[in-house]
Design an enzyme around this catalytic site. Structure first.
Site, PDB file in Angstrom:
ATOM      1  N   GLU A   1      -4.742  -1.529  -8.657  1.00 57.13           N
ATOM      2  CA  GLU A   1      -5.924  -0.848  -8.082  1.00 57.13           C
ATOM      3  C   GLU A   1      -5.523   0.291  -7.147  1.00 57.13           C
ATOM      4  O   GLU A   1      -6.355   1.079  -6.736  1.00 57.13           O
ATOM      5  CB  GLU A   1      -6.820  -1.871  -7.361  1.00 57.13           C
ATOM      6  CG  GLU A   1      -6.343  -2.338  -5.994  1.00 57.13           C
ATOM      7  CD  GLU A   1      -5.203  -3.357  -6.045  1.00 57.13           C
ATOM      8  OE1 GLU A   1      -4.631  -3.594  -7.129  1.00 57.13           O
ATOM      9  OE2 GLU A   1      -4.863  -3.898  -4.971  1.00 57.13           O
TER      10      GLU A   1
ATOM     11  N   HIS B   1      -0.043  -4.032  -7.428  1.00 61.38           N
ATOM     12  CA  HIS B   1      -1.426  -3.585  -7.197  1.00 61.38           C
ATOM     13  C   HIS B   1      -1.851  -2.475  -8.159  1.00 61.38           C
ATOM     14  O   HIS B   1      -1.706  -1.297  -7.827  1.00 61.38           O
ATOM     15  CB  HIS B   1      -1.559  -3.045  -5.771  1.00 61.38           C
ATOM     16  CG  HIS B   1      -1.460  -4.100  -4.732  1.00 61.38           C
ATOM     17  ND1 HIS B   1      -2.558  -4.767  -4.232  1.00 61.38           N
ATOM     18  CD2 HIS B   1      -0.393  -4.616  -4.094  1.00 61.38           C
ATOM     19  CE1 HIS B   1      -2.176  -5.642  -3.330  1.00 61.38           C
ATOM     20  NE2 HIS B   1      -0.865  -5.576  -3.232  1.00 61.38           N
TER      21      HIS B   1
ATOM     22  N   ARG C   1       5.914 -16.499  -2.177  1.00 62.31           N
ATOM     23  CA  ARG C   1       5.227 -15.485  -1.361  1.00 62.31           C
ATOM     24  C   ARG C   1       6.230 -14.581  -0.675  1.00 62.31           C
ATOM     25  O   ARG C   1       7.340 -15.004  -0.368  1.00 62.31           O
ATOM     26  CB  ARG C   1       4.408 -16.159  -0.251  1.00 62.31           C
ATOM     27  CG  ARG C   1       3.069 -16.654  -0.680  1.00 62.31           C
ATOM     28  CD  ARG C   1       2.308 -17.178   0.519  1.00 62.31           C
ATOM     29  NE  ARG C   1       1.832 -16.104   1.382  1.00 62.31           N
ATOM     30  CZ  ARG C   1       1.410 -16.272   2.621  1.00 62.31           C
ATOM     31  NH1 ARG C   1       1.417 -17.470   3.185  1.00 62.31           N
ATOM     32  NH2 ARG C   1       0.979 -15.251   3.321  1.00 62.31           N
TER      33      ARG C   1
ATOM     34  N   GLY D   1      -4.550  -8.767  -0.610  1.00 56.69           N
ATOM     35  CA  GLY D   1      -4.891  -8.924   0.808  1.00 56.69           C
ATOM     36  C   GLY D   1      -3.963  -9.943   1.419  1.00 56.69           C
ATOM     37  O   GLY D   1      -2.757  -9.905   1.184  1.00 56.69           O
ATOM     38  N   GLU D   2      -4.517 -10.857   2.142  1.00 56.11           N
ATOM     39  CA  GLU D   2      -3.713 -11.885   2.806  1.00 56.11           C
ATOM     40  C   GLU D   2      -4.224 -13.248   2.326  1.00 56.11           C
ATOM     41  O   GLU D   2      -5.331 -13.653   2.673  1.00 56.11           O
ATOM     42  CB  GLU D   2      -3.849 -11.703   4.324  1.00 56.11           C
ATOM     43  CG  GLU D   2      -2.849 -12.460   5.129  1.00 56.11           C
ATOM     44  CD  GLU D   2      -1.396 -12.245   4.682  1.00 56.11           C
ATOM     45  OE1 GLU D   2      -0.988 -11.084   4.478  1.00 56.11           O
ATOM     46  OE2 GLU D   2      -0.686 -13.253   4.528  1.00 56.11           O
ATOM     47  N   SER D   3      -3.394 -13.921   1.537  1.00 54.08           N
ATOM     48  CA  SER D   3      -3.878 -15.132   0.871  1.00 54.08           C
ATOM     49  C   SER D   3      -4.247 -16.250   1.843  1.00 54.08           C
ATOM     50  O   SER D   3      -5.176 -17.018   1.574  1.00 54.08           O
ATOM     51  CB  SER D   3      -2.845 -15.624  -0.146  1.00 54.08           C
ATOM     52  OG  SER D   3      -1.611 -15.850   0.475  1.00 54.08           O
TER      53      SER D   3
ATOM     54  N   ILE E   1       3.416  -4.593  -2.495  1.00 53.96           N
ATOM     55  CA  ILE E   1       3.231  -4.601  -1.035  1.00 53.96           C
ATOM     56  C   ILE E   1       3.366  -6.037  -0.527  1.00 53.96           C
ATOM     57  O   ILE E   1       2.499  -6.873  -0.787  1.00 53.96           O
ATOM     58  CB  ILE E   1       1.840  -4.041  -0.642  1.00 53.96           C
ATOM     59  CG1 ILE E   1       1.652  -2.631  -1.231  1.00 53.96           C
ATOM     60  CG2 ILE E   1       1.671  -4.031   0.876  1.00 53.96           C
ATOM     61  CD1 ILE E   1       0.256  -2.092  -1.086  1.00 53.96           C
ATOM     62  N   ARG E   2       4.435  -6.318   0.150  1.00 48.80           N
ATOM     63  CA  ARG E   2       4.723  -7.686   0.600  1.00 48.80           C
ATOM     64  C   ARG E   2       4.347  -8.673  -0.514  1.00 48.80           C
ATOM     65  O   ARG E   2       3.609  -9.636  -0.312  1.00 48.80           O
ATOM     66  CB  ARG E   2       3.983  -8.008   1.905  1.00 48.80           C
ATOM     67  CG  ARG E   2       4.522  -7.203   3.093  1.00 48.80           C
ATOM     68  CD  ARG E   2       3.802  -7.503   4.402  1.00 48.80           C
ATOM     69  NE  ARG E   2       2.379  -7.189   4.303  1.00 48.80           N
ATOM     70  CZ  ARG E   2       1.402  -8.081   4.222  1.00 48.80           C
ATOM     71  NH1 ARG E   2       1.664  -9.368   4.245  1.00 48.80           N
ATOM     72  NH2 ARG E   2       0.164  -7.691   4.132  1.00 48.80           N
TER      73      ARG E   2
ATOM     74  N   CYS F   1      -1.871  -9.827  -6.554  1.00 48.03           N
ATOM     75  CA  CYS F   1      -1.051 -10.110  -5.373  1.00 48.03           C
ATOM     76  C   CYS F   1      -1.525 -11.356  -4.611  1.00 48.03           C
ATOM     77  O   CYS F   1      -1.216 -12.460  -5.026  1.00 48.03           O
ATOM     78  CB  CYS F   1      -1.003  -8.860  -4.497  1.00 48.03           C
ATOM     79  SG  CYS F   1       0.397  -8.851  -3.401  1.00 48.03           S
TER      80      CYS F   1
HETATM   81  N1  GLN Z   1       1.829 -11.185   1.299  1.00 46.15           N
HETATM   82  C1  GLN Z   1       0.447 -11.389   0.994  1.00 46.15           C
HETATM   83  C2  GLN Z   1       0.095 -12.869   0.940  1.00 46.15           C
HETATM   84  O1  GLN Z   1       0.932 -13.674   1.110  1.00 46.15           O
HETATM   85  C3  GLN Z   1       0.059 -10.751  -0.308  1.00 46.15           C
HETATM   86  C4  GLN Z   1       0.185  -9.253  -0.166  1.00 46.15           C
HETATM   87  C5  GLN Z   1      -0.787  -8.478  -0.948  1.00 46.15           C
HETATM   88  O2  GLN Z   1      -1.801  -8.949  -1.464  1.00 46.15           O
HETATM   89  N2  GLN Z   1      -0.481  -7.205  -0.988  1.00 46.15           N
HETATM   90  O3  GLN Z   1      -1.040 -13.194   0.734  1.00 46.15           O
END
Ligand code: GLN
Length: 183
Positions: A169, A167, A104, A46-48, A131-132, A78
């Site tokens: 999952e 990922h 990151r 997700g987005e940390s 993913i990113r 991630c």
């Molecule tokens: N770029 C996201 C972060 O900095 C991590 C991306 C992800 O969990 N797919 O949290």
């Protein structure tokens, strides 16, 4: 019984994978959820930054950190890897339970999503969706390196913590989750 942090990100996908292997899951959304008995913990992608803010606001931080440090098997994907890391982009990390230095958005923000396959410890041809994603620039003492992608560390194990930059999952392969359930 696995507690899945469900404040943000793709927690449902983690639950589906674990449930496919017969593991029961419940969602950790507020402090009282942490009173339930559980023997595994998942930190989803997700987005940390958003996740860390919610963990603080919802007063989940101390109990989660205690659980990780007490040896509860923990899977982090991630953003989850970022949350556990001791150092992130040269600054102090969040939980700091995993002695690694993590970068990151390490592949660039826009073009940073790609798919590949590689090894995860003994497992071969494991599908890996980035993913990113972050990667690990340096792993500390006692950290076992499980995956290396383009010469960067992308999965590790340290004591009870299994963390990956990609990922599992989002792929159909259940082997990483099986490894987790065997810990
Ligand atoms: N770029 C996201 C972060 O900095 C991590 C991306 C992800 O969990 N797919 O949290």
């Amino acid at each position: 019984m696995t507690g899945v942090l469900a404040v943000q990100g793709d927690f449902l996908e983690h639950e589906k994978m674990l449930e496919a292997l017969g593991e029961e899951c419940f969602e950790i959304r507020q402090a009282k959820d942490l009173e339930k008995p559980f023997d595994r913990l998942v930190f989803p992608g997700g987005e940390s930054t958003v996740q860390s803010r919610l963990i603080d606001d919802l007063k989940l931080y101390d109990t989660l950190k205690e659980k990780i440090e007490s040896g509860v098997p923990t899977l982090a994907t991630c953003a989850g890897l970022i949350l556990l890391s001791e150092t992130v982009d040269g600054s102090e990390g969040f939980f700091k339970t995993l002695p690694v230095r993590t970068k990151r958005n390490a592949y660039g923000r826009q073009t940073g999503s790609f798919f590949t396959t590689g090894s995860f410890g003994e497992l071969e041809e494991v599908p890996m969706s980035f993913i990113r994603a972050p990667y690990i620039e340096e792993a500390g003492d006692g950290v076992e390196i499980l995956s290396v992608t383009d010469s960067n560390i992308t999965a590790v194990k340290y004591k009870n913590q299994l963390a990956m930059a990609y990922h599992p999952e989002l792929c159909e392969d259940l082997r990483i989750f099986k490894t987790f359930l065997e810990m």
